[in-house]
Structures are given as C-alpha cells and as structure tokens.
Design a protein around this motif. Sequence first.
Motif, PDB file in Angstrom:
ATOM      1  N   LEU A 164       0.823  -1.354  -0.030  1.00 31.00           N
ATOM      2  CA  LEU A 164       0.010  -0.153   0.147  1.00 31.00           C
ATOM      3  C   LEU A 164       0.813   1.110   0.170  1.00 31.00           C
ATOM      4  O   LEU A 164       0.771   2.061  -0.682  1.00 31.00           O
ATOM      5  N   ILE A 165       1.643   1.308   0.801  1.00 32.08           N
ATOM      6  CA  ILE A 165       2.788   2.494   0.836  1.00 32.08           C
ATOM      7  C   ILE A 165       3.557   2.604  -0.467  1.00 32.08           C
ATOM      8  O   ILE A 165       3.765   3.632  -1.022  1.00 32.08           O
ATOM      9  N   LYS A 166       4.099   1.537  -0.885  1.00 38.28           N
ATOM     10  CA  LYS A 166       4.698   1.897  -2.039  1.00 38.28           C
ATOM     11  C   LYS A 166       4.039   2.118  -3.262  1.00 38.28           C
ATOM     12  O   LYS A 166       4.474   2.807  -4.155  1.00 38.28           O
ATOM     13  N   ASN A 167       2.489   1.921  -3.095  1.00 41.59           N
ATOM     14  CA  ASN A 167       1.609   2.517  -4.156  1.00 41.59           C
ATOM     15  C   ASN A 167       0.804   3.474  -3.855  1.00 41.59           C
ATOM     16  O   ASN A 167      -0.596   3.285  -3.742  1.00 41.59           O
ATOM     17  N   LYS A 168       1.336   4.280  -2.980  1.00 40.00           N
ATOM     18  CA  LYS A 168       0.416   5.174  -2.195  1.00 40.00           C
ATOM     19  C   LYS A 168      -0.317   6.183  -3.061  1.00 40.00           C
ATOM     20  O   LYS A 168      -1.409   6.742  -2.639  1.00 40.00           O
ATOM     21  N   ASP A 169      -0.192   6.301  -4.580  1.00 40.29           N
ATOM     22  CA  ASP A 169      -1.118   7.189  -5.332  1.00 40.29           C
ATOM     23  C   ASP A 169      -2.287   6.377  -5.958  1.00 40.29           C
ATOM     24  O   ASP A 169      -2.711   7.251  -6.734  1.00 40.29           O
ATOM     25  N   ARG A 170      -2.313   5.248  -5.468  1.00 42.73           N
ATOM     26  CA  ARG A 170      -3.548   4.457  -6.115  1.00 42.73           C
ATOM     27  C   ARG A 170      -4.300   3.797  -5.224  1.00 42.73           C
ATOM     28  O   ARG A 170      -3.838   3.414  -4.352  1.00 42.73           O
ATOM     29  N   ILE A 172      -5.796   0.367  -4.143  1.00 41.42           N
ATOM     30  CA  ILE A 172      -5.397  -1.276  -4.317  1.00 41.42           C
ATOM     31  C   ILE A 172      -6.193  -1.991  -4.071  1.00 41.42           C
ATOM     32  O   ILE A 172      -7.045  -2.049  -3.124  1.00 41.42           O
ATOM     33  N   SER A 173      -6.940  -2.806  -5.158  1.00 41.91           N
ATOM     34  CA  SER A 173      -7.939  -3.738  -5.014  1.00 41.91           C
ATOM     35  C   SER A 173      -7.560  -5.045  -4.014  1.00 41.91           C
ATOM     36  O   SER A 173      -6.435  -5.331  -3.910  1.00 41.91           O
ATOM     37  N   ARG A 174      -8.681  -5.584  -3.574  1.00 45.28           N
ATOM     38  CA  ARG A 174      -8.255  -6.940  -2.884  1.00 45.28           C
ATOM     39  C   ARG A 174      -7.823  -8.017  -3.718  1.00 45.28           C
ATOM     40  O   ARG A 174      -7.002  -8.752  -3.281  1.00 45.28           O
ATOM     41  N   ASP A 175      -8.317  -8.101  -5.051  1.00 42.43           N
ATOM     42  CA  ASP A 175      -7.739  -9.017  -5.948  1.00 42.43           C
ATOM     43  C   ASP A 175      -6.061  -8.904  -5.901  1.00 42.43           C
ATOM     44  O   ASP A 175      -5.339  -9.880  -6.080  1.00 42.43           O
ATOM     45  N   GLU A 176      -5.849  -7.473  -6.107  1.00 43.95           N
ATOM     46  CA  GLU A 176      -4.352  -7.286  -6.413  1.00 43.95           C
ATOM     47  C   GLU A 176      -3.481  -7.759  -5.287  1.00 43.95           C
ATOM     48  O   GLU A 176      -2.274  -8.429  -5.502  1.00 43.95           O
ATOM     49  N   ILE A 177      -4.082  -7.215  -3.973  1.00 46.39           N
ATOM     50  CA  ILE A 177      -3.300  -7.862  -2.805  1.00 46.39           C
ATOM     51  C   ILE A 177      -2.990  -9.097  -2.510  1.00 46.39           C
ATOM     52  O   ILE A 177      -2.167  -9.761  -2.569  1.00 46.39           O
ATOM     53  N   PHE A 178      -4.183  -9.886  -3.168  1.00 47.91           N
ATOM     54  CA  PHE A 178      -4.507 -11.366  -2.729  1.00 47.91           C
ATOM     55  C   PHE A 178      -3.597 -12.196  -3.834  1.00 47.91           C
ATOM     56  O   PHE A 178      -2.547 -12.841  -3.628  1.00 47.91           O
ATOM     57  N   SER A 179      -3.663 -11.713  -4.998  1.00 47.95           N
ATOM     58  CA  SER A 179      -2.650 -12.366  -6.207  1.00 47.95           C
ATOM     59  C   SER A 179      -1.196 -12.064  -6.039  1.00 47.95           C
ATOM     60  O   SER A 179      -0.342 -12.732  -6.389  1.00 47.95           O
ATOM     61  N   THR A 180      -0.848 -10.888  -5.280  1.00 53.68           N
ATOM     62  CA  THR A 180       0.580 -10.456  -5.159  1.00 53.68           C
ATOM     63  C   THR A 180       1.235 -11.177  -4.170  1.00 53.68           C
ATOM     64  O   THR A 180       2.227 -11.605  -4.028  1.00 53.68           O
ATOM     65  N   TYR A 181       0.273 -11.617  -2.760  1.00 50.37           N
ATOM     66  CA  TYR A 181       1.039 -12.131  -1.819  1.00 50.37           C
ATOM     67  C   TYR A 181       0.493 -13.499  -1.515  1.00 50.37           C
ATOM     68  O   TYR A 181       1.342 -14.433  -0.812  1.00 50.37           O
ATOM     69  N   TRP A 182      -0.424 -14.001  -2.070  1.00 54.70           N
ATOM     70  CA  TRP A 182      -0.752 -15.384  -2.066  1.00 54.70           C
ATOM     71  C   TRP A 182      -0.505 -16.373  -3.456  1.00 54.70           C
ATOM     72  O   TRP A 182      -0.821 -17.601  -3.544  1.00 54.70           O
ATOM     73  N   GLY A 221     -11.372  -1.102  -3.011  1.00 57.67           N
ATOM     74  CA  GLY A 221     -10.420  -1.833  -2.300  1.00 57.67           C
ATOM     75  C   GLY A 221      -9.713  -0.701  -1.352  1.00 57.67           C
ATOM     76  O   GLY A 221     -10.595  -0.216  -0.616  1.00 57.67           O
ATOM     77  N   TYR A 222      -8.637  -0.775  -1.089  1.00 56.52           N
ATOM     78  CA  TYR A 222      -7.794   0.329  -0.087  1.00 56.52           C
ATOM     79  C   TYR A 222      -6.924   1.081  -0.755  1.00 56.52           C
ATOM     80  O   TYR A 222      -6.062   0.863  -1.698  1.00 56.52           O
ATOM     81  N   ARG A 223      -6.530   2.378   0.003  1.00 57.63           N
ATOM     82  CA  ARG A 223      -5.289   2.766  -0.325  1.00 57.63           C
ATOM     83  C   ARG A 223      -4.874   3.614   0.998  1.00 57.63           C
ATOM     84  O   ARG A 223      -5.669   3.909   1.794  1.00 57.63           O
ATOM     85  N   ILE A 224      -3.547   3.981   0.742  1.00 60.02           N
ATOM     86  CA  ILE A 224      -2.875   4.277   1.982  1.00 60.02           C
ATOM     87  C   ILE A 224      -3.362   5.932   1.827  1.00 60.02           C
ATOM     88  O   ILE A 224      -3.554   6.383   0.932  1.00 60.02           O
ATOM     89  N   LYS A 225      -3.437   6.506   3.230  1.00 62.91           N
ATOM     90  CA  LYS A 225      -3.881   8.080   3.449  1.00 62.91           C
ATOM     91  C   LYS A 225      -2.625   8.691   2.843  1.00 62.91           C
ATOM     92  O   LYS A 225      -1.479   8.679   3.259  1.00 62.91           O
ATOM     93  N   ASN A 226      -2.992   9.798   1.981  1.00 62.89           N
ATOM     94  CA  ASN A 226      -2.067  10.498   1.552  1.00 62.89           C
ATOM     95  C   ASN A 226      -1.494  11.415   2.638  1.00 62.89           C
ATOM     96  O   ASN A 226      -2.211  11.805   3.682  1.00 62.89           O
ATOM     97  N   GLU A 227      -0.039  11.599   2.660  1.00 58.70           N
ATOM     98  CA  GLU A 227       0.518  12.469   3.897  1.00 58.70           C
ATOM     99  C   GLU A 227       0.300  13.889   3.917  1.00 58.70           C
ATOM    100  O   GLU A 227      -0.064  14.562   2.830  1.00 58.70           O
TER     101      GLU A 227
END
Length: 227
Positions: A164-170, A172-182, A221-227
């Motif tokens: 999430l932090i590395k992609n903080k400008d967009r 992130i869907s649950r699918d993306e998180i799931f397929s990235t780490y599982w 999905g989710y995104r990191i809150k902008n600083e």
Amino acid sequence: MGMSYLIYSLEDDKEISRVINLILSKNDNEVVSFYDATSFFKAFNNIKPNMVLLDLMLPDISGEEVIKKIREDKANKDIEIIVISAKNSIINKVDTLDLGADDYLAKPFEVLELISRVNAKKRRHLEETIIYKDLTLYPQRFDLYKNEKKIDLTTNEFKILLHLIKNKDRVISRDEIFSTYWNEPQVLAYESRVIDVHINSIRNKLSNNKDEYIVSVYGEGYRIKNE
C-alpha cells in the motif's frame, strides 16, 4: 570519503586502539582513532560518524558521559554505539545499554567477534528503509517501527502495508493484494474477507483511529492515506 562507513574509535589504550584500527580499516570502513573524549568531540561536532566504538574508562570523562552527550541530541539517534570495555559486570552492561549504547563487547575481545558485531550493525545502516509519516519499515527483516517503537505485524500484514505504501498514489483492489502475496488468482468471495481481516488487524496495531493510515474505498479496495 566516498561511500565508506565512518567509525570513530575512542580508546585510550594505544595498543588496543591500533588493533581496532587495523582490523576494521577494510571492507569500506574508515576508522579514526581518538585517545580522549576532548579530541573525539572536537571531530564529532565537525563530522558525524556512522558508528562509535567506545571504551568506558577514559582519561578525561567517563564513557557513560560520552554516551549521554551523544544521545542528548536527537539528530544522533542513528549513530551506532558499541561499548568495548573491561568493566564486565551485568550492571555495567545494563547501565550502558539503558543510556543508549547499542551493543556491549567485553575486553579482552576476540577479533572475529568485533568484526561480526560491527558488520551486523553496519548491515542495519545499509539496508533499505521506507518511511511513511511516523512509520519506518525495514523490508529485508519485516520490521516496523512507529516513532521508534516496534510494532509486531505478521509477515502477510507487513507485505500488505508495504504494498500500500509503495503504491500510495492509487487504490489497491483486494484481488491485487491477494494475487501479489498469495501467488494465486482470487477465486472465492471469502478470500476478499481474508484481506479485510488483515487490513483491520494492521489498522488496530497502528492506531486507535482506523482511517489514520489506511482508507477504504467503497467497492474498489484500499489505499494509503495521503501524507
């Protein structure tokens, strides 16, 4: 000076000082030796080292005072301090670590032990760090600190937060998180719940305010809150 790692050795025994300088002045280390705290601080205030190797029994002020003076200034928090001392009691060790030393090596020391301790601290300095707000992430060892306090995340929680932090400008869907780490495509609805459970756990560990770091985007999905 280039990319060398700067070590200040404060040791009033000239023979020990010479040995330290000799064995550490390779592997991209630059070692500068001092025999008293006065000359040490004169150099220290001019150029900050990455690491200080410190004897406790010095001719002008105690090693404990040196640690205190270094740690008084928050700007010095990343300077590693390794005490090398003949004062070997547990009390001495605990006291110096409480004052802000990072490690304690008893004299007489083994040369290989000193090299190993220095290299371990040096690796910490050289490894990748990612900073977001008051969080510091160390991806190589899955460590997370908030304002210098360690937060224990599971490996998967750490990976999700890092993604999430590395992609903080967009978003992130649950699918993306799931397929990235599982490493498998999402096939069942309950798997998106798995992500929600992880996200909730991360939020609870980071803050009482669930939206302080991670924002839910309805239907996406989710995104990191902008600083």
